[in-house]
Write an enzyme that holds these catalytic residues in place. Structure first.
Site, PDB file in Angstrom:
ATOM      1  N   GLU A 287       0.646  -1.522   0.068  1.00 16.14           N
ATOM      2  CA  GLU A 287      -0.441  -0.593  -0.018  1.00 16.14           C
ATOM      3  C   GLU A 287       1.046   1.446   0.348  1.00 16.14           C
ATOM      4  O   GLU A 287       0.473   2.258   0.658  1.00 16.14           O
ATOM      5  CB  GLU A 287      -0.674  -0.002   1.129  1.00 16.14           C
ATOM      6  N   HIS A 311      -8.229  -3.690  -1.155  1.00 11.54           N
ATOM      7  CA  HIS A 311      -6.902  -3.320  -0.155  1.00 11.54           C
ATOM      8  C   HIS A 311      -6.029  -2.202   0.120  1.00 11.54           C
ATOM      9  O   HIS A 311      -7.001  -2.357   1.070  1.00 11.54           O
ATOM     10  CB  HIS A 311      -7.285  -4.724   0.390  1.00 11.54           C
ATOM     11  N   GLU A 312      -4.919  -2.434  -0.948  1.00 13.66           N
ATOM     12  CA  GLU A 312      -4.435  -1.004  -1.269  1.00 13.66           C
ATOM     13  C   GLU A 312      -5.396   0.159  -1.144  1.00 13.66           C
ATOM     14  O   GLU A 312      -4.941   1.001   0.328  1.00 13.66           O
ATOM     15  CB  GLU A 312      -3.633  -1.417  -2.137  1.00 13.66           C
ATOM     16  N   HIS A 315      -6.065   0.990   2.635  1.00 10.47           N
ATOM     17  CA  HIS A 315      -4.898   1.758   3.273  1.00 10.47           C
ATOM     18  C   HIS A 315      -5.396   2.962   3.418  1.00 10.47           C
ATOM     19  O   HIS A 315      -4.354   3.390   3.810  1.00 10.47           O
ATOM     20  CB  HIS A 315      -3.675   0.761   2.912  1.00 10.47           C
ATOM     21  N   GLU A 334      -4.370  -3.769   9.531  1.00  9.98           N
ATOM     22  CA  GLU A 334      -4.676  -4.635   9.034  1.00  9.98           C
ATOM     23  C   GLU A 334      -5.800  -5.215   9.755  1.00  9.98           C
ATOM     24  O   GLU A 334      -7.051  -5.331   7.838  1.00  9.98           O
ATOM     25  CB  GLU A 334      -3.915  -5.796   8.887  1.00  9.98           C
ATOM     26  N   ASP A 391       8.560 -10.976  10.198  1.00 10.06           N
ATOM     27  CA  ASP A 391       8.023 -11.290   8.825  1.00 10.06           C
ATOM     28  C   ASP A 391       7.426 -13.083   9.361  1.00 10.06           C
ATOM     29  O   ASP A 391       7.252 -13.873   8.036  1.00 10.06           O
ATOM     30  CB  ASP A 391       9.388 -11.485   8.460  1.00 10.06           C
ATOM     31  N   TYR A 399      -5.779 -10.189  10.106  1.00  9.03           N
ATOM     32  CA  TYR A 399      -6.588  -9.476   9.177  1.00  9.03           C
ATOM     33  C   TYR A 399      -7.713  -9.900   9.158  1.00  9.03           C
ATOM     34  O   TYR A 399      -9.241  -9.191   9.481  1.00  9.03           O
ATOM     35  CB  TYR A 399      -6.057  -9.908   7.800  1.00  9.03           C
TER      36      TYR A 399
END
Length: 510
Positions: A287, A311-312, A315, A334, A391, A399
């Site tokens: 995003e 979705h992006e 953001h 998220e 990560d 989400y």
């Protein structure tokens, strides 16, 4: 030292960086960037200041006014998650609020992927792009690499003239290099003398809205674009088939932006451009403000890939304007974005599509719960990530579990009125607060009660929030018409002071 973030060396007692001016020389043969960065702090500071680095060579730290060296030290060995701690010392007179660092990246930078021509779509030119989320901006330039530090920046990108650059920032100019600009005369290893080579060009960018470091982004290669809307270009490598397919897939982007504005307020980033990256891009989308990065796998030929864009885009309100303080609260980013995405999809593609997405998300959430069944910490919304690489625990939990939580709240609030008849309450404190939420949520079945309330009371405490909720924003045409009609019909019943208050609200928003 008082840590601000479990993934950063940033000290909460130190001032945060507010602006960085970057001059970056891209050396494709060595897969490195040589840079100079001018940092501006929120307030003058003396004594130690902590920054995050990873796989960087730090050459000099200087006072910008005198170019005299400032002492600094690097931790002797890297932390496996946070990298190298850079500690610099500012003079004790407490007058310095800026400093200059020269540095070089490494071919092993975790935020950069350098692609040779055979790895690209066009097979002719090299390509490099960034992926800074969650904690990888520190491998491009030293910084307080935490979402708690929001920075503005300007950047001069010196690249081979046959290539072009894009950034998550406003493009100011593409021009010939100027000797000494942006402290480029201080670049290490002789690259200061190459800055003005006739084979080079400078791309000039400016980001005047504060963003967390994980949203810093650029790409350099042989790029082309297609216009798909008044606020959107689709970029990719200059390969005709890719560009045309991407432009067709994302032709409905402007309608998504308009629906997002109806739901969440003005789009504040000016541009919403898209970059389709080579197939090696590790995520569906990223995003980055003004320039969303996308995998080519979302180009499906039937416009269904636009759901990733939704979705992006979401953001732009949830995550980019307001951000979780650190990655332990990632669900705030998220979860809200997934909720907003599905509201946009419902408005653009219909309720059936949104419900299908909810079902797919629920299945994915159950799979993630099974994945973490032996480590339940990472099935929570708020997690403890001390000593944990974000990560390694990235998943759909923030989400989809975040979405389920917010969706439950939405359903329970729409149920409150059915049970407690809030919209009919004789307590105007309760009634007006509920009707404000109804207007902001565009629950039109309550608009009749909004009209009745505005006509039966003249107290400014209640008129002001209801009229403001109706007329603020750019996409509330139906609500604005309602407000003007009701005021025209009720005006004579209001005291002159109340009339003036409503008229001033209209003057501001209409």
């Amino acid at each position: 030292m008082v840590p601000l973030d479990p993934h950063s060396f940033t000290d909460s007692t130190h001032p945060l960086t507010t602006h960085i001016s970057l001059s970056l020389y891209f050396d494709f043969p060595s897969s490195t960037i040589h840079g100079a960065a001018l940092f501006t702090l929120s307030s003058p500071h003396s004594g130690p200041l902590s920054l995050d680095t990873r796989s960087l060579s730090i050459h000099q730290i200087l006072s910008p006014s005198t170019l005299s060296p400032l002492p600094f030290s690097l931790s002797p060995s890297p932390d496996p998650i946070k990298g190298i701690h850079l500690s610099l010392s500012l003079p004790n007179d407490n007058t310095l609020s800026s400093f200059l660092i020269t540095f070089s990246t490494s071919p092993s930078s975790s935020a950069l992927q350098w692609l040779s021509p055979p790895q690209t779509f066009n097979k002719k030119h090299p390509f490099v792009y960034t992926q800074c989320q969650s904690i990888h901006a520190r491998s491009i330039f030293p910084c307080q690499d935490t979402p708690a530090a929001r920075i503005r920046y300007s950047a001069l990108l010196n690249v081979p003239r046959e290539l072009s650059a894009i950034m998550s920032a406003r493009h100011v100019d593409r021009r010939l290099p100027v000797s000494g600009e942006g402290y480029s005369n201080l670049l290490p290893n002789g690259f200061n003398s190459l800055w003005c080579s006739e084979t080079r060009v400078v791309e000039d960018f400016d980001m005047n809205q504060p963003i967390p470091p994980y949203l810093f982004a650029f790409a350099v290669g042989e790029l082309g674009f297609r216009e798909v809307g008044p606020r959107t270009r689709v970029y990719s490598e200059a390969v005709e088939g890719v560009l045309e397919a991407a432009a067709k897939e994302f032709a409905g982007t402007e309608e998504m932006i308009r629906q997002g504005e109806k739901l969440f307020g003005d789009y504040e980033w000016e541009r919403f451009d898209l970059l389709v990256l080579p197939p090696s891009f590790p995520f569906g989308g990223m995003e980055n403000p003004r320039m969303v990065f996308l995998t080519p796998t979302v180009i499906k030929g039937d416009a269904s890939g636009a759901q990733v864009v939704a979705h992006e885009l979401a953001h732009s309100w949830t995550g980019n304007l307001i951000t979780n303080k650190n990655n332990e609260h990632f669900w705030l980013n998220e979860g809200f974005t997934t909720y907003a995405e599905r509201r946009i999809v419902e408005a653009v593609q219909g309720e059936d599509r949104a419900v299908l997405n909810i079902g797919i998300g629920w299945r994915g959430l159950n799979e993630e719960m099974e994945r973490f069944k032996d480590n339940l910490e990472f099935t929570k919304l708020k997690t403890n990530q001390e000593g944990v690489d974000p990560d390694d625990v990235y998943s759909e939990v923030p989400y989809e579990k975040g979405f389920q939580f917010l969706w439950r709240i939405e359903r329970q609030v729409l149920a409150l009125d059915a049970r407690y008849r809030l919209s009919e309450s004789k307590d105007y404190e309760v009634k007006v607060a509920f009707l404000q939420l109804a207007i902001l949520s565009k629950c039109k079945n309550f608009y009749g009660e909004v009209e009745n309330t505005l006509k039966e009371v003249g107290r400014m405490k209640y008129l002001r929030p209801l009229y403001t909720a109706l007329v603020q924003g750019t996409e509330n045409e139906e609500e604005k018409i309602l407000a003007k009609r009701v005021f025209a019909e009720a005006r004579e019943c209001y005291h002159p002071i109340a009339q003036g208050v409503v008229e001033s609200i209209f003057a501001k928003h209409l």
